[in-house]
Structures are given as structure tokens and as C-alpha cells.
Design an enzyme around this catalytic site. Structure first.
Site, PDB file in Angstrom:
ATOM      1  N   ALA A   9       0.847  -1.200   0.000  1.00  0.00           N
ATOM      2  CA  ALA A   9       0.000   0.000   0.000  1.00  0.00           C
ATOM      3  C   ALA A   9       0.877   1.242   0.000  1.00  0.00           C
ATOM      4  CB  ALA A   9      -0.917  -0.016   1.219  1.00  0.00           C
ATOM      5  N   VAL A  86       5.177  -4.347  -4.008  1.00  0.00           N
ATOM      6  CA  VAL A  86       6.045  -4.174  -2.838  1.00  0.00           C
ATOM      7  C   VAL A  86       7.332  -3.461  -3.259  1.00  0.00           C
ATOM      8  CG1 VAL A  86       5.100  -6.229  -1.713  1.00  0.00           C
ATOM      9  CG2 VAL A  86       7.147  -6.437  -3.130  1.00  0.00           C
ATOM     10  N   SER A 127       5.487  -3.928  -9.184  1.00  0.00           N
ATOM     11  CA  SER A 127       6.800  -3.398  -8.799  1.00  0.00           C
ATOM     12  C   SER A 127       7.715  -3.396 -10.013  1.00  0.00           C
ATOM     13  CB  SER A 127       7.473  -4.300  -7.760  1.00  0.00           C
ATOM     14  OG  SER A 127       6.662  -4.528  -6.655  1.00  0.00           O
ATOM     15  N   LEU A 217      12.516  -0.498 -16.948  1.00  0.00           N
ATOM     16  CA  LEU A 217      13.890  -0.082 -16.612  1.00  0.00           C
ATOM     17  C   LEU A 217      14.421   0.853 -17.693  1.00  0.00           C
ATOM     18  CD1 LEU A 217      15.567  -3.412 -15.397  1.00  0.00           C
ATOM     19  CD2 LEU A 217      14.586  -1.593 -14.005  1.00  0.00           C
ATOM     20  N   ALA A 221      15.662   4.748 -17.335  1.00  0.00           N
ATOM     21  CA  ALA A 221      17.049   5.063 -17.709  1.00  0.00           C
ATOM     22  C   ALA A 221      17.074   6.201 -18.740  1.00  0.00           C
ATOM     23  CB  ALA A 221      17.735   3.820 -18.271  1.00  0.00           C
ATOM     24  N   CYS A 272      13.129   5.791  -7.742  1.00  0.00           N
ATOM     25  CA  CYS A 272      13.254   4.878  -8.884  1.00  0.00           C
ATOM     26  C   CYS A 272      14.486   5.067  -9.762  1.00  0.00           C
ATOM     27  CB  CYS A 272      12.013   4.989  -9.754  1.00  0.00           C
ATOM     28  SG  CYS A 272      10.549   4.404  -8.905  1.00  0.00           S
ATOM     29  N   LYS A 275      17.936   3.661  -8.541  1.00  0.00           N
ATOM     30  CA  LYS A 275      17.773   2.217  -8.264  1.00  0.00           C
ATOM     31  C   LYS A 275      17.607   1.436  -9.566  1.00  0.00           C
ATOM     32  CE  LYS A 275      13.423   1.020  -6.890  1.00  0.00           C
ATOM     33  NZ  LYS A 275      12.769   0.058  -7.775  1.00  0.00           N
TER      34      LYS A 275
HETATM   35  P1  NAI Z   1       6.653   1.765  -1.023  1.00  0.00           P
HETATM   36  O1  NAI Z   1       7.840   1.453  -0.200  1.00  0.00           O
HETATM   37  O2  NAI Z   1       5.982   3.100  -0.882  1.00  0.00           O
HETATM   38  O3  NAI Z   1       5.518   0.652  -0.772  1.00  0.00           O
HETATM   39  C1  NAI Z   1       5.768  -0.710  -0.722  1.00  0.00           C
HETATM   40  C2  NAI Z   1       4.888  -1.317   0.373  1.00  0.00           C
HETATM   41  O4  NAI Z   1       4.976  -2.735   0.299  1.00  0.00           O
HETATM   42  C3  NAI Z   1       5.299  -0.924   1.783  1.00  0.00           C
HETATM   43  O5  NAI Z   1       4.223  -0.271   2.422  1.00  0.00           O
HETATM   44  C4  NAI Z   1       5.638  -2.272   2.448  1.00  0.00           C
HETATM   45  O6  NAI Z   1       5.241  -2.332   3.816  1.00  0.00           O
HETATM   46  C5  NAI Z   1       4.832  -3.238   1.622  1.00  0.00           C
HETATM   47  N1  NAI Z   1       5.305  -4.609   1.665  1.00  0.00           N
HETATM   48  C6  NAI Z   1       6.574  -5.072   1.527  1.00  0.00           C
HETATM   49  N2  NAI Z   1       6.582  -6.413   1.596  1.00  0.00           N
HETATM   50  C7  NAI Z   1       5.307  -6.811   1.801  1.00  0.00           C
HETATM   51  C8  NAI Z   1       4.674  -8.081   1.949  1.00  0.00           C
HETATM   52  N3  NAI Z   1       5.379  -9.220   1.888  1.00  0.00           N
HETATM   53  N4  NAI Z   1       3.336  -8.123   2.155  1.00  0.00           N
HETATM   54  C9  NAI Z   1       2.615  -6.982   2.203  1.00  0.00           C
HETATM   55  N5  NAI Z   1       3.150  -5.749   2.063  1.00  0.00           N
HETATM   56  C10 NAI Z   1       4.486  -5.672   1.851  1.00  0.00           C
HETATM   57  O7  NAI Z   1       7.094   1.520  -2.536  1.00  0.00           O
HETATM   58  P2  NAI Z   1       6.520   2.226  -3.859  1.00  0.00           P
HETATM   59  O8  NAI Z   1       7.140   3.551  -4.076  1.00  0.00           O
HETATM   60  O9  NAI Z   1       5.035   2.100  -3.874  1.00  0.00           O
HETATM   61  O10 NAI Z   1       7.148   1.267  -4.974  1.00  0.00           O
HETATM   62  C11 NAI Z   1       6.677  -0.062  -5.152  1.00  0.00           C
HETATM   63  C12 NAI Z   1       7.278  -0.588  -6.440  1.00  0.00           C
HETATM   64  O11 NAI Z   1       6.808   0.197  -7.544  1.00  0.00           O
HETATM   65  C13 NAI Z   1       8.811  -0.533  -6.504  1.00  0.00           C
HETATM   66  O12 NAI Z   1       9.251  -1.660  -7.211  1.00  0.00           O
HETATM   67  C14 NAI Z   1       9.083   0.713  -7.311  1.00  0.00           C
HETATM   68  O13 NAI Z   1      10.292   0.631  -8.000  1.00  0.00           O
HETATM   69  C15 NAI Z   1       7.908   0.725  -8.284  1.00  0.00           C
HETATM   70  N6  NAI Z   1       7.536   2.040  -8.783  1.00  0.00           N
HETATM   71  C16 NAI Z   1       7.517   3.135  -7.963  1.00  0.00           C
HETATM   72  C17 NAI Z   1       7.125   4.379  -8.464  1.00  0.00           C
HETATM   73  C18 NAI Z   1       7.105   5.580  -7.564  1.00  0.00           C
HETATM   74  O14 NAI Z   1       6.938   6.677  -8.103  1.00  0.00           O
HETATM   75  N7  NAI Z   1       7.265   5.459  -6.271  1.00  0.00           N
HETATM   76  C19 NAI Z   1       6.708   4.555  -9.850  1.00  0.00           C
HETATM   77  C20 NAI Z   1       6.701   3.338 -10.606  1.00  0.00           C
HETATM   78  C21 NAI Z   1       7.120   2.139 -10.079  1.00  0.00           C
END
Ligand code: NAI
EC number: 1.1.1.22
Length: 481
Positions: A9, A86, A127, A217, A221, A272, A275
Site C-alpha cells: 500500500a 512491494v 513493482s 527499466l 534510464a 526509482c 535504483k
Molecule cells: P513503497 O515502499 O511506498 O511501498 C511498498 C509497500 O509494500 C510498503 O508499504 C511495504 O510495507 C509493503 N510490503 C513489503 N513487503 C510486503 C509483503 N510481503 N506483504 C505486504 N506488504 C508488503 O514503494 P513504492 O514507491 O510504492 O514502490 C513499489 C514498487 O513500484 C517498486 O518496485 C518501485 O520501483 C515501483 N515504482 C515506484 C514508483 C514511484 O513513483 N514510487 C513509480 C513506478 C514504479
């Protein structure tokens, strides 16, 4: 009724699922997370992330067809489609440390899905993951499946923080990758039907799994590379008297290049770009392509160079010492309209100034004191891990860093001010009042090119704007990165 569950979430899972619930009222969407405080915040009036328009969407659907819960297993068990969103941080230890993606959270989610499922499911990679992760996930699921059919899709998310809701309403494209067989194509269709509720079908691109994974990716990049290109150009502009805004405009009007993402700045940040490029570098190296890896490495090196160059400019302009001097930092988030500080350039700039014994007074409209202090005490690469796993620097930073609640307090009695995030409110501050309250000579270092440099010079400031012709004062005090 189709049921969707999203594991994670966070910045992606929360907004993406909220918009999906809004656009698909007949689908039930559950967003689950192991973090209880995060889920409690999603169920409260103060959402865990700041994103323009998000609160409105959540309020319209929450309790109707959108639910936030820590009961991960129950919702996974009940779902037809499970998104996994996640965190996938950079590995900090062991094989590939500092480059490879840490898929611990992803793997544990996959094992849990296999454990609790009693019916067929489509499992969607939301993710950002290394290319061919789906193969590993498929193996985990099928080896633990007890005969249940799991179809894996890759559906990377392209939203940008700060404009997430706008991007989700009206995406440039939705990308869905799946297996090239009948079952894979059927799964792609099922997910395409969900997005087709609001995204024109011609914008839904379907590919094989590996193309979808790698495209995410590649897209990040390319975006980061544009920023590093214009930032490298900004250094040359300062050395030659050219103006980076004029150069970027002249370059960007070429339709083959385009005008977007050509703003010079103190550097890119966010969870992002770095990483994902590190991940790409690692994959190139693992595939025996060191020259391709070195090409992408340079994008990160230029970003580091830009942050260091900026901090050095601050120090060298102020008689080569900031020891004991108050410096106001306006903006700490990695960009405007978000409270996210992951990999924000402000961390490196502030740490550099702290190392030179400056006293920082930091103000950001959306980032709280606890977060700023945590960021400034954390070891590199550790930001994306759960708080208890983060390693903190032993020495305290508290005496040198204070966090205040407005720009005027931050700048009072300061020798210099640095704009590190392009928040709109920094454009309309009363700079005359700020000038009067500062030590003289009063310096402004604009790392985002948001302030009106001409006006500020008239007031009496010595102004440094990134990539712009230098004040004569600054010319005499060159910064060496
Ligand atoms: P975030 O860190 O805000 O959220 C990830 C959530 O997953 C955390 O709340 C964590 O507690 C939960 N989590 C981890 N393991 C878990 C499990 N086993 N069961 C249940 N919950 C679990 O991360 P965010 O920013 O949402 O990024 C998520 C993915 O999306 C990453 O791979 C990121 O690279 C990708 N992404 C992120 C963007 C961004 O702008 N933040 C944009 C596009 C992709």
C-alpha cells in the site's frame, strides 16, 4: 464480482488501486500491507502519502469497493487478480550489493500467494523488477501451487509522484506483458479488460513478459539520462556564459528531441531512477555487456557530480568556508507536490554542507522534521528498507540541523539560502523581507531555477542559478567538483 487485491500500500499500490476502484465500480479492490501504521493511515483522514487529488479519489471509493487491510492472506485468498507492488530496493549486502535489486519482499509475497491460494489467479508484477523476474516468480508459484494455475503478467507502473492521479487517469500507455501461449494471452485479456474501463485500447500495449519488464527499466534510464545530459550541459553553460534554459529550449524544439524533461537542476532523485539504472547496470554486467553497463553508469556519475558541484559552489562562493554559518535550505522533497524524500538530492547537498560544518535551517512544506533527520543520518541505499533494518550513522546531526515551519524563519540571520525543491511557494516569497533579515553579503543558490534572479539581484542578493551566466562575484570563486 471480480476481486482484485494489491500487496503493498505504498506510493504505487495506494493511488493505482484507488483510481482502479473509482473507474471500475463493479470490481472490489483490496489494498493490503504488512505495515499496520500505513494501513491505519489509509483508513484515516490523514493519508500516508501526499499526492494532489488522491484524497478525493480515496474518499469516493473507500468502504464501497476500495478497502485497506492488514489481513493480507484473506484478501489474497479471495482474489482473482493479485497485484504485487512491494518495494524492490537496491541490495545493500552480498552478491550484487549496491546495484542488484533486492527481491526479498517480492519473493516472500510470492511464497505467501502460493501458500494461501485455493483457486487459479493472475499474479501481476506491478513493482519494477529485473528482466526475467517473472520466470523466478513463476517457479516459486508453480513449485508450491498444489495444482493451482497461476498466470504471471508484467504490468509496470509509469506514474510520476506529484502527478500520480493525473497520470493514472490519463496514462500515455499501459503496458501488459504475458506468456506467449493461450493461457498467457487469456490473462492479458483479463487485465486489459480492467484497464479498458477508462484507458483507450490503442494505448494498452501488450508484449511478451521480458519486453514489459525491461521497458520499465529502459524508460526510467532514458528519462534520467535526459536530466543528466542537460545537467552536464549546465556546467558548460556556466563556464562559457551560455544560458541552459535557452539552450534547452533551442534543443527541445527539435521534434525528434521534444521539450519535456530538459530542466537543469541540482540533480534527479526519487525512489526509482538511481535504483533502476543500477539494476540495469547489474543486468548488463551479468549478461557480459560491460560497455553497455558503463554507458548507463555515467548517468548516475553525472547526477552525483551535479549535487557535489552545487554544494561546492555554495562553499566556494562564501569565502571557501561555511563553518558555523547558517544556511537556509528551502525544499527537501525530491520534487514539488510530494512529501517523498527517497534519494532526494537535498540529502547529499545537506550532508556535504554539514561536513563543512555549516548550520542548516531546513524548511519543506510537506516533509516533517523526523523524516529529514532520519534521511540525514541514514547510510546510503538504506532508505527503502523497513525502519528497524535501517542503519544510522553513529554521530548525531542534531546540533547542526534544525527543521523549521516556514521559509522566513529558515532564512532569518542566514548567510545563504539554497532552493533545493521547486515548490511553487518559493517563487512568491517576499525576498526583500528575507534579504533584510539575512547576513550580508546575502547569497541565493537556486538549484531548480525557480526564483527571479534579476529581481533578486536588484534587491541586493548575490545569485547563483544553475546553468546560467554567473555573477561576477561567483566567476572569481570557481567551484571544482
Ligand atoms: P513503497 O515502499 O511506498 O511501498 C511498498 C509497500 O509494500 C510498503 O508499504 C511495504 O510495507 C509493503 N510490503 C513489503 N513487503 C510486503 C509483503 N510481503 N506483504 C505486504 N506488504 C508488503 O514503494 P513504492 O514507491 O510504492 O514502490 C513499489 C514498487 O513500484 C517498486 O518496485 C518501485 O520501483 C515501483 N515504482 C515506484 C514508483 C514511484 O513513483 N514510487 C513509480 C513506478 C514504479
Amino acid at each position: 464480482m471480480v476481486k482484485i487485491c494489491c500487496i503493498g500500500a505504498g506510493y504505487v499500490g495506494g493511488p493505482t488501486m484507488a483510481v482502479m476502484a473509482l473507474k471500475c465500480p463493479e470490481i472490489e479492490v483490496a489494498v493490503v500491507d504488512i505495515s499496520e501504521p500505513r494501513i491505519n493511515a489509509w483508513n484515516s483522514d490523514k493519508l500516508p502519502i501526499y499526492e494532489p487529488g488522491l484524497e478525493d479519489v480515496v474518499k469516493q471509493c473507500r468502504g464501497k469497493n476500495l478497502f485497506f487491510s492488514t489481513d493480507v492472506e484473506k484478501h489474497v485468498f479471495e482474489s482473482d487478480i493479485v497485484f504485487v507492488s512491494v518495494n524492490t530496493p537496491t541490495k545493500t549486502q552480498g552478491l550484487g550489493a549496491g546495484k542488484a535489486a533486492d527481491l526479498t519482499y517480492w519473493e516472500s509475497a510470492a511464497r505467501m500467494i502460493a501458500d494461501v491460494s485455493k483457486s487459479s489467479k493472475i499474479v501481476v508484477e506491478k513493482s519494477t523488477v529485473p528482466v526475467r523476474t517473472a520466470e523466478a516468480i513463476e517457479k516459486i508459484l508453480t513449485h508450491n501451487s498444489k495444482g493451482i494455475d497461476f498466470q504471471i503478467l508484467s504490468n509496470p507502473e509509469f506514474l510520476a509522484e506529484g502527478t500520480a492521479i493525473k497520470d493514472l487517469y490519463n496514462p500515455d500507455r499501459v503496458l501488459i506483458g504475458g506468456r506467449d501461449n493461450a493461457a498467457g494471452q487469456k490473462a492479458i485479456e483479463a487485465l486489459r479488460d480492467v484497464y479498458a474501463h477508462w484507458v483507450p485500447v490503442e494505448r494498452i500495449i501488450c508484449t511478451n513478459l521480458w519486453s514489459a519488464e525491461l521497458s520499465k527499466l529502459a524508460a526510467n534510464a532514458f528519462l534520467a539520462q535526459r536530466i543528466s545530459s542537460v545537467n552536464a550541459m549546465s556546467a558548460l553553460c556556466e563556464a562559457t556564459g551560455a544560458d541552459v534554459t535557452q539552450v534547452a529550449h533551442a534543443v527541445g524544439t527539435d521534434t525528434r528531441i521534444g521539450p519535456k524533461f530538459l530542466n537543469a537542476s541540482v540533480g534527479f532523485g526519487g525512489s526509482c531512477f538511481q535504483k533502476d539504472i543500477l539494476n540495469l547496470i547489474y543486468i548488463c554486467e551479468c549478461n557480459g555487456l560491460p560497455d553497455a553497463a558503463n554507458y548507463w553508469k555515467q548517468v548516475i556519475k553525472v547526477n552525483d557530480y551535479q549535487k557535489i558541484r552545487f554544494a561546492n559552489r555554495v562553499v566556494s562562493s562564501m569565502f571557501n568556508t561555511v563553518s558555523g554559518k547558517k544556511i537556509a535550505i528551502l525544499g527537501f522533497a525530491f520534487k514539488k507536490d510530494t512529501g517523498d524524500t527517497r534519494e532526494t538530492p537535498a540529502i547529499d547537498v545537506c550532508n556535504r554542507l554539514v561536513a563543512d560544518k555549516a548550520k542548516l535551517s531546513i524548511y519543506d512544506p510537506q516533509v516533517v522534521e523526523e523524516q529529514i533527520k532520519r534521511d540525514l543520518s541514514m547510510a546510503r541505499f538504506d532508505w527503502d528498507h523497513p525502519v528497524p533494518l535501517q542503519q544510522f550513522k553513529a554521530e548525531g546531526i542534531s546540533e547542526q540541523v534544525s527543521v523549521v515551519s516556514d521559509a522566513y524563519e529558515a532564512t532569518k540571520d542566514a548567510h545563504g539560502l539554497c532552493v533545493l525543491t521547486e515548490w511553487d511557494e518559493f517563487k512568491s516569497l517576499d525576498y526583500k523581507t528575507i534579504f533584510d533579515s539575512m547576513q550580508k553579503p546575502a547569497f541565493v543558490f537556486d538549484g531548480r531555477n525557480v526564483i527571479d534572479a534579476v529581481k533578486l539581484r536588484e534587491i541586493g542578493f548575490i545569485v547563483y542559478s544553475i546553468g546560467k551566466p554567473l555573477d561576477s562575484w561567483l566567476k572569481d570563486m570557481p567551484s571544482v567538483a
